[in-house]
Design an enzyme around this catalytic site. Structure first.
Site, short mmCIF file in Angstrom:
data_model
loop_
_atom_site.label_atom_id
_atom_site.label_comp_id
_atom_site.label_asym_id
_atom_site.label_seq_id
_atom_site.Cartn_x
_atom_site.Cartn_y
_atom_site.Cartn_z
N CYS A 110 7.46 1.09 -12.71
CA CYS A 110 5.93 0.58 -12.33
C CYS A 110 5.05 2.18 -12.23
O CYS A 110 5.12 2.72 -11.39
CB CYS A 110 6.08 -0.35 -11.13
SG CYS A 110 4.35 -0.37 -10.13
N CYS B 95 3.03 2.01 -8.84
CA CYS B 95 3.98 2.42 -7.70
C CYS B 95 4.23 3.86 -7.72
O CYS B 95 4.28 4.30 -6.43
CB CYS B 95 5.54 1.64 -8.18
SG CYS B 95 5.27 0.12 -8.19
#
Length: 107
Positions: A28, A31
């Site tokens: 991600c 993230c």
């Protein structure tokens, strides 16, 4: 009994010290953007909050238990209760403010 065993997730979030959990995934992009933000937040808040990262791919049960549908999802716990949660990238100043406001109410 070995007292140095790692604490379970539930033990970590059930203590008196507030715990900010970053539910993330290695694949991600947003993230990865949260990593330096969390480091800055940890520096600013020091011992007031413990920050832990939970990889949703390795800890699917924890992610499921807290209905994590998107990553990153940040959840602030104290004594096992959810004080605050938000999905998406949260800037350092906002994160520090939210954590400070929430832990101030519960001390």
């Amino acid at each position: 009994m070995n007292s140095s065993r790692p604490k379970s997730f539930n033990e970590l979030i059930s203590g008196d010290q507030p715990v900010l959990v970053d539910f993330f995934a290695t694949w991600c992009g947003p993230c990865q953007m949260m990593q330096p933000i969390l480091e800055d937040t940890a520096k600013q808040l020091g011992e007031k909050v413990k920050i832990i990262k939970v990889d949703i791919d390795k800890n699917q049960l924890a992610a499921s238990n807290f209905q994590v549908r998107g990553v990153p999802t940040l959840i602030l716990f104290q004594k096992g209760k959810v004080l605050w949660r938000q999905s998406g990238v949260v800037p350092t100043h906002q994160l520090v403010s939210v954590v400070s406001q929430n832990i101030g109410k519960n001390l």
